[in-house]
Write an enzyme that holds these catalytic residues in place. Structure first.
Site, PDB file in Angstrom:
ATOM      1  N   LYS A 100      -2.083  12.377   6.813  1.00  0.00           N
ATOM      2  CA  LYS A 100      -0.758  12.179   7.413  1.00  0.00           C
ATOM      3  C   LYS A 100      -0.195  13.531   7.897  1.00  0.00           C
ATOM      4  CE  LYS A 100       0.214   8.019   4.630  1.00  0.00           C
ATOM      5  NZ  LYS A 100       1.074   7.439   3.560  1.00  0.00           N
ATOM      6  N   TYR A 156       1.663  -0.440  10.184  1.00  0.00           N
ATOM      7  CA  TYR A 156       2.466  -0.728   8.994  1.00  0.00           C
ATOM      8  C   TYR A 156       3.282  -2.011   9.140  1.00  0.00           C
ATOM      9  CZ  TYR A 156       1.426   3.803   6.776  1.00  0.00           C
ATOM     10  OH  TYR A 156       0.810   4.873   6.163  1.00  0.00           O
ATOM     11  N   ASN A 182       3.030  11.635   0.904  1.00  0.00           N
ATOM     12  CA  ASN A 182       1.849  11.495   0.032  1.00  0.00           C
ATOM     13  C   ASN A 182       0.521  11.783   0.728  1.00  0.00           C
ATOM     14  OD1 ASN A 182       1.689   9.124   1.462  1.00  0.00           O
ATOM     15  ND2 ASN A 182       1.933   7.758  -0.290  1.00  0.00           N
ATOM     16  N   HIS A 195      -3.594   8.344   3.917  1.00  0.00           N
ATOM     17  CA  HIS A 195      -3.635   6.879   3.939  1.00  0.00           C
ATOM     18  C   HIS A 195      -5.067   6.405   3.710  1.00  0.00           C
ATOM     19  CE1 HIS A 195      -3.318   2.698   5.288  1.00  0.00           C
ATOM     20  NE2 HIS A 195      -4.435   2.930   5.956  1.00  0.00           N
ATOM     21  N   GLU A 236      -7.875  -1.784  10.719  1.00  0.00           N
ATOM     22  CA  GLU A 236      -7.306  -0.468  11.005  1.00  0.00           C
ATOM     23  C   GLU A 236      -8.275   0.407  11.820  1.00  0.00           C
ATOM     24  OE1 GLU A 236      -6.091   0.894   7.114  1.00  0.00           O
ATOM     25  OE2 GLU A 236      -4.545  -0.653   6.964  1.00  0.00           O
TER      26      GLU A 236
HETATM   27  N1  UDP Z   1       6.197   4.401   1.212  1.00  0.00           N
HETATM   28  C1  UDP Z   1       7.440   4.983   1.063  1.00  0.00           C
HETATM   29  N2  UDP Z   1       8.281   4.534   0.070  1.00  0.00           N
HETATM   30  C2  UDP Z   1       7.931   3.532  -0.780  1.00  0.00           C
HETATM   31  C3  UDP Z   1       6.668   2.933  -0.630  1.00  0.00           C
HETATM   32  C4  UDP Z   1       5.832   3.386   0.378  1.00  0.00           C
HETATM   33  O1  UDP Z   1       7.787   5.898   1.808  1.00  0.00           O
HETATM   34  O2  UDP Z   1       8.718   3.160  -1.664  1.00  0.00           O
HETATM   35  C5  UDP Z   1       5.287   4.877   2.254  1.00  0.00           C
HETATM   36  C6  UDP Z   1       4.208   5.810   1.702  1.00  0.00           C
HETATM   37  O3  UDP Z   1       3.938   6.814   2.680  1.00  0.00           O
HETATM   38  C7  UDP Z   1       3.028   4.878   1.551  1.00  0.00           C
HETATM   39  C8  UDP Z   1       3.213   3.981   2.786  1.00  0.00           C
HETATM   40  O4  UDP Z   1       4.628   3.791   2.854  1.00  0.00           O
HETATM   41  O5  UDP Z   1       1.804   5.575   1.527  1.00  0.00           O
HETATM   42  C9  UDP Z   1       2.529   2.637   2.720  1.00  0.00           C
HETATM   43  O6  UDP Z   1       2.908   1.969   1.554  1.00  0.00           O
HETATM   44  P1  UDP Z   1       1.832   1.203   0.671  1.00  0.00           P
HETATM   45  O7  UDP Z   1       2.562   0.408  -0.361  1.00  0.00           O
HETATM   46  O8  UDP Z   1       0.886   0.471   1.561  1.00  0.00           O
HETATM   47  O9  UDP Z   1       1.093   2.419  -0.100  1.00  0.00           O
HETATM   48  P2  UDP Z   1      -0.378   3.021   0.073  1.00  0.00           P
HETATM   49  O10 UDP Z   1      -1.300   1.889   0.432  1.00  0.00           O
HETATM   50  O11 UDP Z   1      -0.301   4.080   1.130  1.00  0.00           O
HETATM   51  O12 UDP Z   1      -0.701   3.625  -1.275  1.00  0.00           O
HETATM   52 MG    MG Z   2      -1.131   0.468   1.978  1.00  0.00          MG
END
Ligand code: UDP
Ligand code: MG
Length: 160
Positions: free
Chosen positions: A20, A60, A123, A126, A137
């Site tokens: 990211k 997303y 974080n 992805h 994707e």
């Molecule tokens: N995210 C966020 N706040 C939250 C949850 C998710 O900003 O409370 C963002 C974070 O960057 C995350 C992305 O949205 O990686 C996608 O969320 P997901 O639940 O799919 O998490 P991931 O699969 O990336 O672990």
């Molecule tokens: Mg995810």
């Protein structure tokens, strides 16, 4: 064709991994790629890319109703990302383990997020959450000519 690879061909998955914008800005691209490379997965696509808003929204789309969605779209489009496709048996779940929990403070040490990040909204990486999403994707972020099928020299030393 290498006979030892035939048996597992059906189990081969693809996962879409993306460094990211924060990971790129913090100079973590090499560190993150290195972890997937050392594990033994095969890189089949790689590019630096400025994500348009429409693509971020499509990627997303399942999170559209979440309160953090607008800031998530701003974050992902805030600078270049590094897009990758990694291939291998069990690569989807394994990559999620290498990446660690969504909230970096809950991610285990030894994982990318556990070692390199502190906030959910920053974080660094992805990873697709299912083989189906790995395919979806990959098709979303890469054109056909941008992906490469090849046999790594180390293949017989990774798979028996
Ligand atoms: N995210 C966020 N706040 C939250 C949850 C998710 O900003 O409370 C963002 C974070 O960057 C995350 C992305 O949205 O990686 C996608 O969320 P997901 O639940 O799919 O998490 P991931 O699969 O990336 O672990
Ligand atoms: Mg995810």
């Amino acid at each position: 064709f290498l006979p030892h690879l035939v048996a597992s061909l059906e189990q081969v998955e693809q996962t879409y991994i993306m460094v990211k914008p924060d990971g790129v800005q913090r100079g973590l691209v090499g560190e993150i790629i290195s972890r997937f490379e050392r594990k033994g997965f095969k890189l089949t696509g790689l590019k630096l890319f400025q994500c348009p808003k429409e693509l971020a929204e499509e990627h997303y789309k399942d999170l559209k109703t979440k309160s953090f969605y607008p800031t998530l779209i701003d974050y992902i489009t805030s600078g270049p990302v590094v897009c990758m496709v990694w291939e291998g048996v069990g690569v989807v779940a394994s990559a999620r383990k290498l990446i660690g929990s969504t909230n970096p403070l809950q991610a285990e040490p030894g994982t990318i997020r556990g070692d390199l990040a502190v906030q959910t909204g920053r974080n660094v990486v992805h990873g697709s959450d299912s083989p189906e999403n790995g395919k979806r994707e990959t098709a979303l972020w890469f054109k056909e000519g941008e992906l490469y099928e090849w046999t790594p020299a180390q293949a017989p030393w990774l798979m028996e």
